[in-house]
Design an enzyme around this catalytic site. Structure first.
Site, PDB file in Angstrom:
ATOM      1  N   CYS A  75       0.939  -1.057   0.221  1.00  0.00           N
ATOM      2  CA  CYS A  75      -0.149   0.046   0.089  1.00  0.00           C
ATOM      3  C   CYS A  75       0.976   1.116   0.073  1.00  0.00           C
ATOM      4  CB  CYS A  75      -0.917   0.041   1.208  1.00  0.00           C
ATOM      5  SG  CYS A  75      -2.017   1.566   1.307  1.00  0.00           S
ATOM      6  N   CYS A 226      -5.050   5.800  -3.866  1.00  0.00           N
ATOM      7  CA  CYS A 226      -4.516   4.602  -3.880  1.00  0.00           C
ATOM      8  C   CYS A 226      -3.265   4.736  -4.287  1.00  0.00           C
ATOM      9  CB  CYS A 226      -5.264   3.535  -4.637  1.00  0.00           C
ATOM     10  SG  CYS A 226      -4.398   2.024  -4.821  1.00  0.00           S
TER      11      CYS A 226
END
Length: 286
Positions: A75, A226
């Protein structure tokens, strides 16, 4: 048990961050879901855990759990929060740290302006490594990229498949705000051609160095930003001949800057903000 936590966000992608470096943590999927629950817990897109590394030559281990309780590989927005957390918690005074993730090691660097630059590693386009089952799928070349035809809700969507340590399917759309992201996103996420599911990216080209992006994340749904999705989108756009680095990626939560030289063995660099929202303590059922 009582658990101390820090709530953070990177461009609106929000996290519960836990110190598993100075204390043992072994959370169950049920406990992860409870922490991430926005009504009965703290609320977050992902849960981030700082741990001692299990390999030599790195400073920390970085683990990521989606709000559905499942552990994932990477991430990018969380990585920026990770380095701010370990510095603010005085676990290190280094400006640049090497961090172990599921599929390798990444480098995170705190800038003087408070932004964090993350070496996101090199993108992977080989379908079997994404992973994506390309057998029998209609494909076409565009620039240096290969686009694959996916049947989604009765329509054909042409996607680039990219791994940034986690799988992404990126498509270019005319108007990302009007596009049915919340309809197509879950269908692409669970498409049988992606055996580990996939993050679905929807990119609108604003100019050769500017895009708008929405991502329907695997196990989390649409998020405000993201980081790996931004990198995957820019890499696909550069390979298709649509973009030139550095590229500003505008998300609902903020803007990220992605740099890449177009060489398959070269890392993408991502720059963006990281912020602490609050710290707290929560009673968590065993």
């Amino acid at each position: 048990m009582k658990l101390k936590f820090t709530k953070m966000h990177g461009a609106g992608n929000d996290f519960v961050v836990l110190d598993g470096y100075t204390q043992p943590l072994n959370l169950t999927e049920t406990q992860v879901r409870a922490l991430a629950n926005r009504h009965f817990g703290v609320g977050a897109d992902q849960l981030l855990v700082v741990e001692k590394p299990t390999v030599d030559g790195v400073d920390f281990r970085y683990r990521i759990f989606n709000c559905d309780g499942g552990e994932v590989e990477h991430c990018g927005n969380g990585a920026r929060c990770f380095v701010k957390f370990v510095r603010d918690s005085r676990l290190t005074d280094k400006r640049s740290v090497r961090v172990q993730v599921q599929k390798g090691v990444i480098t995170l660097t705190m800038q003087d302006n408070g932004e964090v630059v993350v070496d996101m590693g090199a993108p992977v386009f080989e379908p079997v490594q994404v992973p994506f089952d390309a057998s029998g799928v209609e494909a076409r070349r565009e620039g240096n990229d290969t686009l694959y035809a996916l049947e989604v809700n009765g329509e054909t969507r042409w996607v680039s498949v990219v791994s940034m340590g986690n799988p992404h399917a990126v498509q270019v759309v005319d108007d990302v705000e009007a596009f049915p992201v919340l309809v197509d996103g879950p269908v692409i996420e669970t498409h049988p051609r992606f055996p580990q599911r996939v993050n679905a990216g929807f990119m609108q080209i604003v100019g050769r160095s500017e895009v708008k992006l929405r991502v329907y994340e695997r196990g989390a749904g649409e998020t405000l930003a993201c980081g790996t999705g931004a990198c995957a989108a820019v890499a696909a756009g550069i390979r298709r001949g649509l973009l030139d680095a550095p590229v500003k990626v505008h998300t609902h939560g903020g803007t990220l800057t992605i740099t890449w030289n177009g060489e398959s063995a070269s890392s993408l660099m991502m720059a963006g903000p990281a912020a602490t929202v609050f710290e707290g303590e929560i009673e968590l059922a065993d």
